[in-house]
Design a protein around this motif. Structure first.
Motif, PDB file in Angstrom:
ATOM      1  N   LYS A   3       0.745  -1.107   0.035  1.00  0.00           N
ATOM      2  CA  LYS A   3      -0.228   0.047  -0.082  1.00  0.00           C
ATOM      3  C   LYS A   3       0.878   1.214   0.030  1.00  0.00           C
ATOM      4  O   LYS A   3       1.863   1.280   0.639  1.00  0.00           O
ATOM      5  CB  LYS A   3      -0.717  -0.087   1.122  1.00  0.00           C
ATOM      6  CG  LYS A   3      -2.006  -0.895   1.207  1.00  0.00           C
ATOM      7  CD  LYS A   3      -3.003  -0.493   2.153  1.00  0.00           C
ATOM      8  CE  LYS A   3      -4.282  -1.573   2.118  1.00  0.00           C
ATOM      9  NZ  LYS A   3      -5.312  -1.027   2.945  1.00  0.00           N
ATOM     10  N   ASP A   4       0.261   2.219  -0.478  1.00  0.00           N
ATOM     11  CA  ASP A   4       0.802   3.616  -0.418  1.00  0.00           C
ATOM     12  C   ASP A   4       0.395   4.313   0.831  1.00  0.00           C
ATOM     13  O   ASP A   4      -0.954   4.850   0.769  1.00  0.00           O
ATOM     14  CB  ASP A   4       0.688   4.598  -1.768  1.00  0.00           C
ATOM     15  CG  ASP A   4       1.253   5.714  -1.669  1.00  0.00           C
ATOM     16  OD1 ASP A   4       1.624   6.236  -0.603  1.00  0.00           O
ATOM     17  OD2 ASP A   4       1.644   6.406  -2.767  1.00  0.00           O
ATOM     18  N   GLY A  10      -3.992   0.273  -2.590  1.00  0.00           N
ATOM     19  CA  GLY A  10      -3.383  -0.632  -2.593  1.00  0.00           C
ATOM     20  C   GLY A  10      -3.061  -0.922  -4.218  1.00  0.00           C
ATOM     21  O   GLY A  10      -3.483  -0.255  -5.066  1.00  0.00           O
ATOM     22  N   ILE A  11      -1.966  -1.858  -4.352  1.00  0.00           N
ATOM     23  CA  ILE A  11      -1.574  -2.124  -5.960  1.00  0.00           C
ATOM     24  C   ILE A  11      -2.840  -2.784  -6.422  1.00  0.00           C
ATOM     25  O   ILE A  11      -3.071  -2.495  -7.659  1.00  0.00           O
ATOM     26  CB  ILE A  11      -0.333  -3.074  -6.020  1.00  0.00           C
ATOM     27  CG1 ILE A  11       0.773  -2.366  -5.401  1.00  0.00           C
ATOM     28  CG2 ILE A  11      -0.264  -3.694  -7.400  1.00  0.00           C
ATOM     29  CD1 ILE A  11       1.138  -1.261  -6.157  1.00  0.00           C
ATOM     30  N   GLU A  12      -3.674  -3.704  -5.912  1.00  0.00           N
ATOM     31  CA  GLU A  12      -4.842  -4.250  -6.480  1.00  0.00           C
ATOM     32  C   GLU A  12      -5.932  -3.381  -6.629  1.00  0.00           C
ATOM     33  O   GLU A  12      -6.277  -3.396  -7.909  1.00  0.00           O
ATOM     34  CB  GLU A  12      -5.340  -5.288  -5.331  1.00  0.00           C
ATOM     35  CG  GLU A  12      -4.431  -6.577  -5.118  1.00  0.00           C
ATOM     36  CD  GLU A  12      -3.405  -6.299  -4.303  1.00  0.00           C
ATOM     37  OE1 GLU A  12      -3.378  -5.282  -3.671  1.00  0.00           O
ATOM     38  OE2 GLU A  12      -2.666  -7.268  -4.188  1.00  0.00           O
ATOM     39  N   LEU A  14      -5.328  -0.335  -7.798  1.00  0.00           N
ATOM     40  CA  LEU A  14      -4.993   0.495  -9.138  1.00  0.00           C
ATOM     41  C   LEU A  14      -5.059  -0.427 -10.223  1.00  0.00           C
ATOM     42  O   LEU A  14      -5.037   0.100 -11.304  1.00  0.00           O
ATOM     43  CB  LEU A  14      -3.518   0.961  -8.961  1.00  0.00           C
ATOM     44  CG  LEU A  14      -3.355   2.219  -7.623  1.00  0.00           C
ATOM     45  CD1 LEU A  14      -1.854   2.478  -7.734  1.00  0.00           C
ATOM     46  CD2 LEU A  14      -4.281   3.343  -7.980  1.00  0.00           C
ATOM     47  N   ASN A  15      -4.439  -1.611  -9.969  1.00  0.00           N
ATOM     48  CA  ASN A  15      -4.867  -2.702 -11.188  1.00  0.00           C
ATOM     49  C   ASN A  15      -6.015  -2.725 -11.416  1.00  0.00           C
ATOM     50  O   ASN A  15      -6.418  -2.918 -12.785  1.00  0.00           O
ATOM     51  CB  ASN A  15      -4.032  -4.026 -10.707  1.00  0.00           C
ATOM     52  CG  ASN A  15      -2.514  -3.953 -10.851  1.00  0.00           C
ATOM     53  OD1 ASN A  15      -2.024  -3.222 -11.562  1.00  0.00           O
ATOM     54  ND2 ASN A  15      -1.952  -4.900  -9.888  1.00  0.00           N
TER      55      ASN A  15
END
Length: 72
Positions: A3-4, A10-12, A14-15
């Motif tokens: 996470k940022d 989270g990357i998920e 953004l994906n």
């Protein structure tokens, strides 16, 4: 999950936004119809939209070239 911490994304997430943007462009949805409201997640959605648009343009150009090669 990575996470940022500053943004809480989270990357998920953004994906997922990227994939949804890609799908939206593939279905002909206008770029202004992005359903997201955060600067970073909107950028991810728009990146997917742009990438799908590029693929569609390349496919259209290839199809056009194929048509002309069959006529000649």
């Amino acid at each position: 999950m990575v996470k940022d911490m500053k943004l809480g994304l989270g990357i998920e997430a953004l994906n997922k936004a990227y994939r949804q943007g890609h799908l939206a462009a593939s279905m002909g949805m206008d770029k202004s119809r992005c359903p997201y409201r955060g600067e970073v997640v909107v950028a991810a959605w728009e990146a997917g939209w742009d990438d799908a648009g590029e693929i569609l343009r390349e496919e259209a150009a290839t199809a056009e070239n194929d048509l002309f090669s069959r006529i000649a």
